[in-house]
Every structure is written in structure tokens, then in C-alpha cells.
Design a protein around this motif. Structure first.
Motif, PDB file in Angstrom:
ATOM      1  N   ARG A  63       0.842  -1.206   0.000  1.00 42.09           N
ATOM      2  CA  ARG A  63       0.000   0.000   0.000  1.00 42.09           C
ATOM      3  C   ARG A  63       0.869   1.244   0.000  1.00 42.09           C
ATOM      4  O   ARG A  63       1.840   1.333   0.729  1.00 42.09           O
ATOM      5  CB  ARG A  63      -0.913   0.011   1.208  1.00 42.09           C
ATOM      6  CG  ARG A  63      -1.920  -1.092   1.156  1.00 42.09           C
ATOM      7  CD  ARG A  63      -2.805  -1.064   2.357  1.00 42.09           C
ATOM      8  NE  ARG A  63      -3.534  -2.320   2.409  1.00 42.09           N
ATOM      9  CZ  ARG A  63      -4.421  -2.618   3.301  1.00 42.09           C
ATOM     10  NH1 ARG A  63      -4.689  -1.756   4.266  1.00 42.09           N
ATOM     11  NH2 ARG A  63      -5.038  -3.764   3.275  1.00 42.09           N
ATOM     12  N   GLY A  64       0.504   2.206  -0.840  1.00 34.31           N
ATOM     13  CA  GLY A  64       1.258   3.445  -0.914  1.00 34.31           C
ATOM     14  C   GLY A  64       2.579   3.310  -1.644  1.00 34.31           C
ATOM     15  O   GLY A  64       3.405   4.205  -1.612  1.00 34.31           O
ATOM     16  N   THR A  65       2.755   2.216  -2.335  1.00 31.52           N
ATOM     17  CA  THR A  65       3.991   1.966  -3.060  1.00 31.52           C
ATOM     18  C   THR A  65       3.702   1.966  -4.549  1.00 31.52           C
ATOM     19  O   THR A  65       2.768   1.323  -5.003  1.00 31.52           O
ATOM     20  CB  THR A  65       4.585   0.600  -2.658  1.00 31.52           C
ATOM     21  OG1 THR A  65       4.829   0.611  -1.258  1.00 31.52           O
ATOM     22  CG2 THR A  65       5.877   0.325  -3.389  1.00 31.52           C
ATOM     23  N   HIS A  66       4.517   2.698  -5.313  1.00 33.63           N
ATOM     24  CA  HIS A  66       4.375   2.718  -6.770  1.00 33.63           C
ATOM     25  C   HIS A  66       5.431   1.790  -7.364  1.00 33.63           C
ATOM     26  O   HIS A  66       6.620   1.962  -7.116  1.00 33.63           O
ATOM     27  CB  HIS A  66       4.552   4.133  -7.316  1.00 33.63           C
ATOM     28  CG  HIS A  66       4.550   4.179  -8.804  1.00 33.63           C
ATOM     29  ND1 HIS A  66       3.418   4.009  -9.546  1.00 33.63           N
ATOM     30  CD2 HIS A  66       5.566   4.330  -9.684  1.00 33.63           C
ATOM     31  CE1 HIS A  66       3.717   4.074 -10.829  1.00 33.63           C
ATOM     32  NE2 HIS A  66       5.022   4.271 -10.930  1.00 33.63           N
ATOM     33  N   MET A  67       4.982   0.799  -8.131  1.00 31.43           N
ATOM     34  CA  MET A  67       5.903  -0.149  -8.746  1.00 31.43           C
ATOM     35  C   MET A  67       5.851   0.007 -10.258  1.00 31.43           C
ATOM     36  O   MET A  67       4.786   0.229 -10.820  1.00 31.43           O
ATOM     37  CB  MET A  67       5.524  -1.580  -8.379  1.00 31.43           C
ATOM     38  CG  MET A  67       5.677  -1.884  -6.914  1.00 31.43           C
ATOM     39  SD  MET A  67       5.276  -3.600  -6.512  1.00 31.43           S
ATOM     40  CE  MET A  67       3.487  -3.522  -6.500  1.00 31.43           C
ATOM     41  N   SER A  68       7.010  -0.109 -10.900  1.00 27.72           N
ATOM     42  CA  SER A  68       7.061  -0.112 -12.355  1.00 27.72           C
ATOM     43  C   SER A  68       8.112  -1.117 -12.799  1.00 27.72           C
ATOM     44  O   SER A  68       8.972  -1.505 -12.021  1.00 27.72           O
ATOM     45  CB  SER A  68       7.399   1.288 -12.885  1.00 27.72           C
ATOM     46  OG  SER A  68       8.671   1.697 -12.440  1.00 27.72           O
ATOM     47  N   GLY A  69       8.001  -1.537 -14.042  1.00 25.30           N
ATOM     48  CA  GLY A  69       8.934  -2.524 -14.560  1.00 25.30           C
ATOM     49  C   GLY A  69       8.236  -3.833 -14.808  1.00 25.30           C
ATOM     50  O   GLY A  69       7.009  -3.865 -14.929  1.00 25.30           O
ATOM     51  N   GLY A  70       8.972  -4.906 -14.893  1.00 22.74           N
ATOM     52  CA  GLY A  70       8.317  -6.173 -15.152  1.00 22.74           C
ATOM     53  C   GLY A  70       9.245  -7.362 -15.182  1.00 22.74           C
ATOM     54  O   GLY A  70      10.436  -7.268 -14.900  1.00 22.74           O
ATOM     55  N   LEU A  71       8.639  -8.475 -15.518  1.00 18.16           N
ATOM     56  CA  LEU A  71       9.305  -9.763 -15.627  1.00 18.16           C
ATOM     57  C   LEU A  71       9.067 -10.238 -17.050  1.00 18.16           C
ATOM     58  O   LEU A  71       7.915 -10.427 -17.448  1.00 18.16           O
ATOM     59  CB  LEU A  71       8.696 -10.739 -14.620  1.00 18.16           C
ATOM     60  CG  LEU A  71       9.135 -12.185 -14.679  1.00 18.16           C
ATOM     61  CD1 LEU A  71      10.594 -12.311 -14.262  1.00 18.16           C
ATOM     62  CD2 LEU A  71       8.264 -13.030 -13.767  1.00 18.16           C
TER      63      LEU A  71
END
Length: 120
Positions: A63-71
Motif C-alpha cells: 500500500r502506498g507503493t508505486h511499482m514499475s517494470g516487469g518480468l
């Protein structure tokens, strides 16, 4: 400092994008992650449990975390996690039931280290 490391490493180790979910099915399941700092202000290793399902990660701490990128389909992990203006860059790879890589926090806190993953 330990909470800061924990806040970022748990959701960020396996930053996954939903648009390639079919390619990630072999990686679905419960993973144990150990993040070990090697340089900087972070001093203690931490172990985390994460769940990958249909190419996405589930984490109560996200929560409150912005994630970007991938596998990508080959298992290469590359992404970043941002929380409270602190960014953690994560790279590495998964193969079969294990994986490894590195992480870096730069900014108001500077530290870096390695992570290893094992599918449970």
C-alpha cells in the motif's frame, strides 16, 4: 532503517506487469526472498514471503507503493519501487524455482545489495 529496507524489498523484488501474465505462469506461487545489504546505511539481511499469481504480486506491505517494470518471459526482472520519495531500483532474473539479482536505494538513504529468491 530496517523498516525502510523492508518496505521496499518485499513488494519490489518481483515487480511484475499484468500484460504478460501468460508468460509468467511458471513463476506463479509463493516465493521466499532474502535481501542482503552490502554497502551503505542498510545493515541487516531480511527475509520476505511474496506471492505471484497470474503474473502479479500480492503483498500486504505494498500500500502506498508505486511499482514499475516487469518480468519478461525469460525470467529477467527489472523495475523500481517508489515509496515516500525513496526509489529502489531492482534487477535480476528468475529461472525455474530460484532467482537472484541486485537492488539499489539512492537519495536521502544510500545502500545497495543482493537478493536471492526460492520458490516454495
Amino acid at each position: 532503517m530496517h523498516r525502510l529496507l523492508a518496505t521496499f524489498m518485499l513488494p519490489g523484488i518481483l515487480v511484475l506487469s499484468g500484460n504478460t501474465a501468460l508468460a509468467q505462469q511458471p513463476f506463479d506461487g509463493r516465493w521466499s526472498i532474502q535481501a542482503t545489504p552490502e554497502k551503505g546505511a542498510c545493515k541487516r539481511a531480511h527475509r520476505y514471503a511474496v506471492i505471484v499469481q497470474n503474473g502479479t504480486i500480492r503483498s500486504a506491505a505494498s500500500r502506498g507503493t508505486h511499482m514499475s517494470g516487469g518480468l519478461d518471459p525469460s525470467g529477467r526482472v527489472q523495475g523500481s519501487v517508489v515509496r515516500n520519495k525513496t526509489k529502489v531500483d531492482i534487477t535480476g532474473s528468475l529461472s525455474g524455482r530460484s532467482g537472484s539479482g541486485s537492488w539499489v536505494i539512492a537519495g536521502r538513504v544510500n545502500c545497495s545489495g543482493q537478493w536471492i529468491a526460492e520458490k516454495q
